[in-house]
Design a protein around this motif. Structure first.
Motif, PDB file in Angstrom:
ATOM      1  N   GLN A 168     -27.736 -87.977 -21.513  1.00  0.00           N
ATOM      2  CA  GLN A 168     -28.631 -86.639 -21.156  1.00  0.00           C
ATOM      3  C   GLN A 168     -29.631 -86.499 -22.149  1.00  0.00           C
ATOM      4  O   GLN A 168     -30.818 -86.380 -22.113  1.00  0.00           O
ATOM      5  N   GLU A 169     -29.069 -86.624 -23.597  1.00  0.00           N
ATOM      6  CA  GLU A 169     -30.026 -86.417 -24.634  1.00  0.00           C
ATOM      7  C   GLU A 169     -31.066 -87.635 -24.667  1.00  0.00           C
ATOM      8  O   GLU A 169     -32.168 -87.248 -24.983  1.00  0.00           O
ATOM      9  N   VAL A 170     -30.742 -88.732 -24.370  1.00  0.00           N
ATOM     10  CA  VAL A 170     -31.894 -89.910 -24.582  1.00  0.00           C
ATOM     11  C   VAL A 170     -32.927 -89.609 -23.213  1.00  0.00           C
ATOM     12  O   VAL A 170     -34.054 -89.523 -23.567  1.00  0.00           O
ATOM     13  N   ILE A 171     -32.400 -89.308 -22.171  1.00  0.00           N
ATOM     14  CA  ILE A 171     -33.247 -88.877 -21.076  1.00  0.00           C
ATOM     15  C   ILE A 171     -34.171 -87.779 -21.077  1.00  0.00           C
ATOM     16  O   ILE A 171     -35.505 -87.952 -21.007  1.00  0.00           O
ATOM     17  N   GLU A 172     -33.687 -86.984 -21.645  1.00  0.00           N
ATOM     18  CA  GLU A 172     -34.569 -85.678 -22.120  1.00  0.00           C
ATOM     19  C   GLU A 172     -35.608 -85.825 -23.167  1.00  0.00           C
ATOM     20  O   GLU A 172     -36.625 -85.438 -22.960  1.00  0.00           O
TER      21      GLU A 172
ATOM     22  N   PHE B 171     -15.022 -82.130 -36.984  1.00  0.00           N
ATOM     23  CA  PHE B 171     -15.370 -83.452 -37.170  1.00  0.00           C
ATOM     24  C   PHE B 171     -14.878 -84.230 -36.099  1.00  0.00           C
ATOM     25  O   PHE B 171     -13.520 -84.376 -35.874  1.00  0.00           O
ATOM     26  N   PHE B 172     -15.828 -84.746 -35.244  1.00  0.00           N
ATOM     27  CA  PHE B 172     -15.618 -85.680 -34.234  1.00  0.00           C
ATOM     28  C   PHE B 172     -16.005 -87.182 -34.583  1.00  0.00           C
ATOM     29  O   PHE B 172     -16.706 -87.499 -35.630  1.00  0.00           O
ATOM     30  N   THR B 173     -15.589 -88.299 -33.875  1.00  0.00           N
ATOM     31  CA  THR B 173     -16.020 -89.567 -34.315  1.00  0.00           C
ATOM     32  C   THR B 173     -17.455 -89.945 -34.476  1.00  0.00           C
ATOM     33  O   THR B 173     -17.809 -90.453 -35.367  1.00  0.00           O
ATOM     34  N   GLN B 174     -18.405 -89.416 -33.716  1.00  0.00           N
ATOM     35  CA  GLN B 174     -19.756 -89.580 -33.642  1.00  0.00           C
ATOM     36  C   GLN B 174     -20.535 -88.333 -34.313  1.00  0.00           C
ATOM     37  O   GLN B 174     -21.627 -88.482 -34.313  1.00  0.00           O
TER      38      GLN B 174
ATOM     39  N   VAL C 176     -37.232 -93.832 -29.850  1.00  0.00           N
ATOM     40  CA  VAL C 176     -36.203 -93.003 -29.466  1.00  0.00           C
ATOM     41  C   VAL C 176     -35.225 -92.966 -30.497  1.00  0.00           C
ATOM     42  O   VAL C 176     -34.353 -91.904 -30.853  1.00  0.00           O
ATOM     43  N   ILE C 177     -34.714 -94.151 -31.058  1.00  0.00           N
ATOM     44  CA  ILE C 177     -33.629 -94.249 -32.114  1.00  0.00           C
ATOM     45  C   ILE C 177     -34.202 -93.385 -33.266  1.00  0.00           C
ATOM     46  O   ILE C 177     -33.252 -92.626 -33.817  1.00  0.00           O
ATOM     47  N   GLN C 178     -35.387 -93.412 -33.737  1.00  0.00           N
ATOM     48  CA  GLN C 178     -35.828 -92.646 -34.754  1.00  0.00           C
ATOM     49  C   GLN C 178     -35.715 -91.094 -34.430  1.00  0.00           C
ATOM     50  O   GLN C 178     -35.373 -90.269 -35.205  1.00  0.00           O
TER      51      GLN C 178
ATOM     52  N   LEU D 219     -25.496 -96.326 -29.750  1.00  0.00           N
ATOM     53  CA  LEU D 219     -25.400 -95.534 -28.261  1.00  0.00           C
ATOM     54  C   LEU D 219     -26.667 -94.911 -28.097  1.00  0.00           C
ATOM     55  O   LEU D 219     -26.807 -95.267 -26.699  1.00  0.00           O
ATOM     56  N   VAL D 220     -27.556 -94.820 -28.851  1.00  0.00           N
ATOM     57  CA  VAL D 220     -28.962 -94.409 -28.259  1.00  0.00           C
ATOM     58  C   VAL D 220     -29.422 -95.775 -27.808  1.00  0.00           C
ATOM     59  O   VAL D 220     -30.105 -95.645 -26.673  1.00  0.00           O
ATOM     60  N   ARG D 221     -29.498 -96.781 -28.135  1.00  0.00           N
ATOM     61  CA  ARG D 221     -30.025 -98.011 -27.534  1.00  0.00           C
ATOM     62  C   ARG D 221     -29.328 -98.358 -26.312  1.00  0.00           C
ATOM     63  O   ARG D 221     -30.284 -98.872 -25.500  1.00  0.00           O
TER      64      ARG D 221
END
Length: 270
Positions: free
Chosen positions: A33-37, A16-19, A51-53, A62-64
């Motif tokens: 990288q995740e958003v760009i891809e 378990f990590f923060t995000q 993109v958020i959805q 973070l995505v925004r």
């Protein structure tokens, strides 16, 4: 609450990590990288909310932030909408043609507005518009900024030589210097295409131009005023210590200067 529940029951199985939660201890996610891809995979202009959805497993903020901060790769196409630079279709030959348009215009006028460039592309390199029909003018301008940024200076809606870095103010003043005669309508339209308001620059352009009536400006280089004769003519109307120039409505005694006298141009002589 869900995070606490899962950790209670699966603490010995998951990490378990923060995000995020994962079953691989060493894994790390690169949100940029995740958003760009993700945007690249869509192959189209996408809205921020899409993109958020599409990346619900990541925190919304973070995505925004990533969607808007990677502006050199995810180019703005309008409010809350972007596209990946690889989606822009342009050939080396088309880029050369566009560079020629920019070069020839700035050689003559020092700069070219983004609106003027897009209009020229529509007429002379129309395939770029056709092949990128889903992009707005803003999107195409931003794509060209990426493709030709090493050759020219793109400063908002002003495009100039690489070493010049013209602002909207520079462009308007350059216009007033380069033209012997122009109308208020013309320079006001220029200001609009540059995304600014002419009123901010009216005093500055009077350094290079004389406003001879409500709609026409003439280069100061074309005009020679006989100041002493003008002073003498004004004295004939001076009946007190001071008086408004607007009180002068008869210019018969004023020296000839090639244009019709009026209060507007009289103010410009001082």
């Amino acid at each position: 609450m869900l995070h606490v529940y899962l950790k209670y029951y699966f603490d010995n199985k998951w990490y378990f990590f923060t995000q995020y939660v994962t079953d691989i201890k060493s894994i790390k996610f690169n949100i940029d990288q995740e958003v760009i891809e993700y945007v690249l995979e869509q192959g189209k202009v996408v809205f921020e909310e899409e993109v958020i959805q599409g990346l619900l497993h990541f925190p919304k903020e973070l995505v925004r932030r990533s969607f808007n901060n990677n502006a050199s790769t995810l180019l703005c196409n309008g409010q809350n909408q972007r596209f990946h630079i690889d989606m822009f279709i342009v050939s080396p030959e088309e880029l050369n043609n566009i560079s020629y348009i920019i070069n020839t215009t700035i050689d003559e006028y020092t700069f070219i507005s983004a609106k003027e460039l897009i209009n020229d592309i529509r007429q002379k390199v129309s395939s770029v518009i056709t092949n990128n029909s889903t992009l707005s003018d803003l999107g195409i301008r931003n794509a060209l900024t990426c493709k030709l940024g090493d050759k020219f200076s793109f400063n908002g809606a002003v495009i100039s030589a690489k070493e010049e870095k013209f602002t909207a103010s520079d462009a308007i003043l350059s216009f007033s210097q380069k033209h012997d005669e122009y109308s208020l309508t013309e320079i006001d339209q220029l200001a609009n295409t540059l995304g600014t308001i002419l009123n901010y620059y009216l005093k500055k352009i009077l350094k290079y131009s004389i406003r001879i009536n409500s709609n026409t400006f003439i280069s100061r280089k074309k005009i020679s005023f006989h100041i002493e004769q003008i002073d003498e003519a004004i004295e004939k109307y001076n009946t007190s210590d001071y008086f408004p120039i607007t009180n002068i409505n008869n210019f018969v005694v004023f020296p000839d200067w090639g244009y019709r006298w009026n209060n507007i141009c009289l103010k410009a002589t001082y």
